[in-house]
Design a protein around this motif. Sequence first.
Motif, PDB file in Angstrom:
ATOM      1  N   LYS A 147      -2.266   4.935  -5.131  1.00 42.67           N
ATOM      2  CA  LYS A 147      -0.984   5.350  -5.701  1.00 42.67           C
ATOM      3  C   LYS A 147       0.139   4.369  -5.407  1.00 42.67           C
ATOM      4  O   LYS A 147       1.219   4.500  -5.953  1.00 42.67           O
ATOM      5  CB  LYS A 147      -0.581   6.723  -5.148  1.00 42.67           C
ATOM      6  CG  LYS A 147      -1.532   7.836  -5.520  1.00 42.67           C
ATOM      7  CD  LYS A 147      -1.035   9.179  -5.009  1.00 42.67           C
ATOM      8  CE  LYS A 147      -1.023   9.177  -3.500  1.00 42.67           C
ATOM      9  NZ  LYS A 147      -0.656  10.474  -2.902  1.00 42.67           N
ATOM     10  N   GLY A 148      -0.078   3.413  -4.528  1.00 40.04           N
ATOM     11  CA  GLY A 148       0.998   2.536  -4.109  1.00 40.04           C
ATOM     12  C   GLY A 148       1.794   3.189  -2.986  1.00 40.04           C
ATOM     13  O   GLY A 148       1.342   4.149  -2.362  1.00 40.04           O
ATOM     14  N   MET A 149       2.998   2.677  -2.756  1.00 39.80           N
ATOM     15  CA  MET A 149       3.832   3.173  -1.658  1.00 39.80           C
ATOM     16  C   MET A 149       5.291   3.145  -2.119  1.00 39.80           C
ATOM     17  O   MET A 149       5.703   2.188  -2.773  1.00 39.80           O
ATOM     18  CB  MET A 149       3.661   2.257  -0.437  1.00 39.80           C
ATOM     19  CG  MET A 149       4.508   2.633   0.747  1.00 39.80           C
ATOM     20  SD  MET A 149       4.431   1.404   2.090  1.00 39.80           S
ATOM     21  CE  MET A 149       2.711   1.442   2.529  1.00 39.80           C
ATOM     22  N   PRO A 150       6.066   4.171  -1.767  1.00 41.87           N
ATOM     23  CA  PRO A 150       7.487   4.113  -2.087  1.00 41.87           C
ATOM     24  C   PRO A 150       8.125   2.893  -1.414  1.00 41.87           C
ATOM     25  O   PRO A 150       7.861   2.607  -0.245  1.00 41.87           O
ATOM     26  CB  PRO A 150       8.050   5.405  -1.509  1.00 41.87           C
ATOM     27  CG  PRO A 150       6.881   6.324  -1.385  1.00 41.87           C
ATOM     28  CD  PRO A 150       5.698   5.429  -1.119  1.00 41.87           C
ATOM     29  N   GLU A 151       8.937   2.150  -2.169  1.00 46.50           N
ATOM     30  CA  GLU A 151       9.556   0.948  -1.624  1.00 46.50           C
ATOM     31  C   GLU A 151      10.379   1.234  -0.376  1.00 46.50           C
ATOM     32  O   GLU A 151      10.510   0.371   0.492  1.00 46.50           O
ATOM     33  CB  GLU A 151      10.406   0.256  -2.688  1.00 46.50           C
ATOM     34  CG  GLU A 151       9.558  -0.396  -3.753  1.00 46.50           C
ATOM     35  CD  GLU A 151      10.375  -1.204  -4.743  1.00 46.50           C
ATOM     36  OE1 GLU A 151      11.469  -1.684  -4.374  1.00 46.50           O
ATOM     37  OE2 GLU A 151       9.907  -1.354  -5.880  1.00 46.50           O
ATOM     38  N   LEU A 153       5.752  -2.663   7.431  1.00 39.29           N
ATOM     39  CA  LEU A 153       5.620  -4.055   7.871  1.00 39.29           C
ATOM     40  C   LEU A 153       5.977  -4.258   9.334  1.00 39.29           C
ATOM     41  O   LEU A 153       5.731  -5.327   9.882  1.00 39.29           O
ATOM     42  CB  LEU A 153       6.488  -4.968   6.995  1.00 39.29           C
ATOM     43  CG  LEU A 153       6.033  -5.107   5.551  1.00 39.29           C
ATOM     44  CD1 LEU A 153       7.048  -5.912   4.756  1.00 39.29           C
ATOM     45  CD2 LEU A 153       4.668  -5.761   5.472  1.00 39.29           C
ATOM     46  N   ARG A 154       6.522  -3.269   9.991  1.00 42.95           N
ATOM     47  CA  ARG A 154       6.946  -3.410  11.387  1.00 42.95           C
ATOM     48  C   ARG A 154       5.899  -3.995  12.326  1.00 42.95           C
ATOM     49  O   ARG A 154       6.223  -4.842  13.139  1.00 42.95           O
ATOM     50  CB  ARG A 154       7.419  -2.060  11.929  1.00 42.95           C
ATOM     51  CG  ARG A 154       8.852  -2.099  12.303  1.00 42.95           C
ATOM     52  CD  ARG A 154       9.291  -0.827  12.967  1.00 42.95           C
ATOM     53  NE  ARG A 154      10.152  -0.121  12.019  1.00 42.95           N
ATOM     54  CZ  ARG A 154      10.293   1.177  11.962  1.00 42.95           C
ATOM     55  NH1 ARG A 154       9.638   1.952  12.780  1.00 42.95           N
ATOM     56  NH2 ARG A 154      11.085   1.707  11.081  1.00 42.95           N
ATOM     57  N   PRO A 155       4.629  -3.591  12.260  1.00 43.17           N
ATOM     58  CA  PRO A 155       3.649  -4.173  13.186  1.00 43.17           C
ATOM     59  C   PRO A 155       3.480  -5.674  13.031  1.00 43.17           C
ATOM     60  O   PRO A 155       2.969  -6.330  13.918  1.00 43.17           O
ATOM     61  CB  PRO A 155       2.346  -3.457  12.834  1.00 43.17           C
ATOM     62  CG  PRO A 155       2.752  -2.222  12.144  1.00 43.17           C
ATOM     63  CD  PRO A 155       4.050  -2.541  11.455  1.00 43.17           C
ATOM     64  N   PHE A 156       3.916  -6.241  11.917  1.00 44.04           N
ATOM     65  CA  PHE A 156       3.702  -7.648  11.661  1.00 44.04           C
ATOM     66  C   PHE A 156       4.851  -8.524  12.126  1.00 44.04           C
ATOM     67  O   PHE A 156       4.838  -9.717  11.901  1.00 44.04           O
ATOM     68  CB  PHE A 156       3.451  -7.878  10.161  1.00 44.04           C
ATOM     69  CG  PHE A 156       2.181  -7.229   9.705  1.00 44.04           C
ATOM     70  CD1 PHE A 156       0.962  -7.829   9.942  1.00 44.04           C
ATOM     71  CD2 PHE A 156       2.207  -6.009   9.067  1.00 44.04           C
ATOM     72  CE1 PHE A 156      -0.218  -7.233   9.535  1.00 44.04           C
ATOM     73  CE2 PHE A 156       1.035  -5.396   8.661  1.00 44.04           C
ATOM     74  CZ  PHE A 156      -0.176  -6.013   8.898  1.00 44.04           C
ATOM     75  N   LEU A 191       4.916 -12.674   5.061  1.00 38.04           N
ATOM     76  CA  LEU A 191       4.185 -11.486   4.656  1.00 38.04           C
ATOM     77  C   LEU A 191       5.079 -10.680   3.750  1.00 38.04           C
ATOM     78  O   LEU A 191       6.247 -10.457   4.065  1.00 38.04           O
ATOM     79  CB  LEU A 191       3.795 -10.665   5.892  1.00 38.04           C
ATOM     80  CG  LEU A 191       3.034  -9.395   5.593  1.00 38.04           C
ATOM     81  CD1 LEU A 191       1.541  -9.683   5.590  1.00 38.04           C
ATOM     82  CD2 LEU A 191       3.348  -8.333   6.598  1.00 38.04           C
ATOM     83  N   SER A 192       4.542 -10.259   2.612  1.00 38.46           N
ATOM     84  CA  SER A 192       5.311  -9.417   1.698  1.00 38.46           C
ATOM     85  C   SER A 192       4.382  -8.387   1.077  1.00 38.46           C
ATOM     86  O   SER A 192       3.156  -8.510   1.152  1.00 38.46           O
ATOM     87  CB  SER A 192       5.969 -10.258   0.609  1.00 38.46           C
ATOM     88  OG  SER A 192       4.994 -10.909  -0.177  1.00 38.46           O
ATOM     89  N   MET A 193       4.975  -7.359   0.497  1.00 38.60           N
ATOM     90  CA  MET A 193       4.179  -6.352  -0.200  1.00 38.60           C
ATOM     91  C   MET A 193       4.948  -5.868  -1.420  1.00 38.60           C
ATOM     92  O   MET A 193       6.173  -5.948  -1.461  1.00 38.60           O
ATOM     93  CB  MET A 193       3.799  -5.188   0.723  1.00 38.60           C
ATOM     94  CG  MET A 193       4.942  -4.355   1.207  1.00 38.60           C
ATOM     95  SD  MET A 193       4.503  -2.851   2.149  1.00 38.60           S
ATOM     96  CE  MET A 193       3.105  -3.291   3.081  1.00 38.60           C
ATOM     97  N   HIS A 194       4.207  -5.393  -2.387  1.00 40.24           N
ATOM     98  CA  HIS A 194       4.800  -4.788  -3.573  1.00 40.24           C
ATOM     99  C   HIS A 194       3.768  -3.879  -4.228  1.00 40.24           C
ATOM    100  O   HIS A 194       2.566  -4.005  -3.993  1.00 40.24           O
ATOM    101  CB  HIS A 194       5.292  -5.856  -4.549  1.00 40.24           C
ATOM    102  CG  HIS A 194       4.193  -6.699  -5.122  1.00 40.24           C
ATOM    103  ND1 HIS A 194       3.697  -7.820  -4.484  1.00 40.24           N
ATOM    104  CD2 HIS A 194       3.487  -6.586  -6.264  1.00 40.24           C
ATOM    105  CE1 HIS A 194       2.748  -8.357  -5.215  1.00 40.24           C
ATOM    106  NE2 HIS A 194       2.598  -7.631  -6.293  1.00 40.24           N
ATOM    107  N   GLY A 212       0.571  -0.980 -12.789  1.00 38.67           N
ATOM    108  CA  GLY A 212      -0.495  -0.009 -13.049  1.00 38.67           C
ATOM    109  C   GLY A 212      -0.679   0.930 -11.877  1.00 38.67           C
ATOM    110  O   GLY A 212      -0.261   2.066 -11.920  1.00 38.67           O
ATOM    111  N   SER A 213      -1.292   0.457 -10.811  1.00 37.92           N
ATOM    112  CA  SER A 213      -1.465   1.267  -9.605  1.00 37.92           C
ATOM    113  C   SER A 213      -1.871   0.372  -8.453  1.00 37.92           C
ATOM    114  O   SER A 213      -2.388  -0.716  -8.651  1.00 37.92           O
ATOM    115  CB  SER A 213      -2.534   2.350  -9.817  1.00 37.92           C
ATOM    116  OG  SER A 213      -3.805   1.759  -9.964  1.00 37.92           O
ATOM    117  N   GLY A 214      -1.629   0.853  -7.262  1.00 38.09           N
ATOM    118  CA  GLY A 214      -2.069   0.139  -6.080  1.00 38.09           C
ATOM    119  C   GLY A 214      -0.958  -0.595  -5.356  1.00 38.09           C
ATOM    120  O   GLY A 214       0.165  -0.707  -5.832  1.00 38.09           O
ATOM    121  N   LEU A 215      -1.303  -1.072  -4.184  1.00 38.96           N
ATOM    122  CA  LEU A 215      -0.402  -1.813  -3.320  1.00 38.96           C
ATOM    123  C   LEU A 215      -0.984  -3.200  -3.107  1.00 38.96           C
ATOM    124  O   LEU A 215      -2.198  -3.359  -2.929  1.00 38.96           O
ATOM    125  CB  LEU A 215      -0.257  -1.101  -1.969  1.00 38.96           C
ATOM    126  CG  LEU A 215       0.737  -1.710  -0.993  1.00 38.96           C
ATOM    127  CD1 LEU A 215       2.168  -1.505  -1.493  1.00 38.96           C
ATOM    128  CD2 LEU A 215       0.572  -1.099   0.384  1.00 38.96           C
TER     129      LEU A 215
END
Length: 89
Positions: free
Chosen positions: A42-46, A53-56, A67-70, A74-77
């Motif tokens: 489902k992905g993740m709310p921004e 990302l805190r552990p990184f 390190l980045s994420m988005h 369609g779907s997924g993280l």
Amino acid sequence: MELDRILSNLVENAFTYGAPPLCIATSRHDGRDRLSVRDHGKGMPEAHFARALRPFVRIDPARGGDLSMHNADGSGLVVVLDFPLRARA
């Protein structure tokens, strides 16, 4: 060793919180080596990205790793790790 631990955590989280298929890819982009991990959940709310990302924060900025994420179209993280290219000896 650190990269192995980071990748293991990303894969474990993708299987725990995401959905298959899991895609792991490497590439070169803008003069950097890139490693990406994508799930098809489902992905993740921004709003949760910073907390996720805190552990990184231990990644040493002097080494040039980013390190980045988005959320994927369609779907997924998608989590992306970029590293500077190393000159060969």
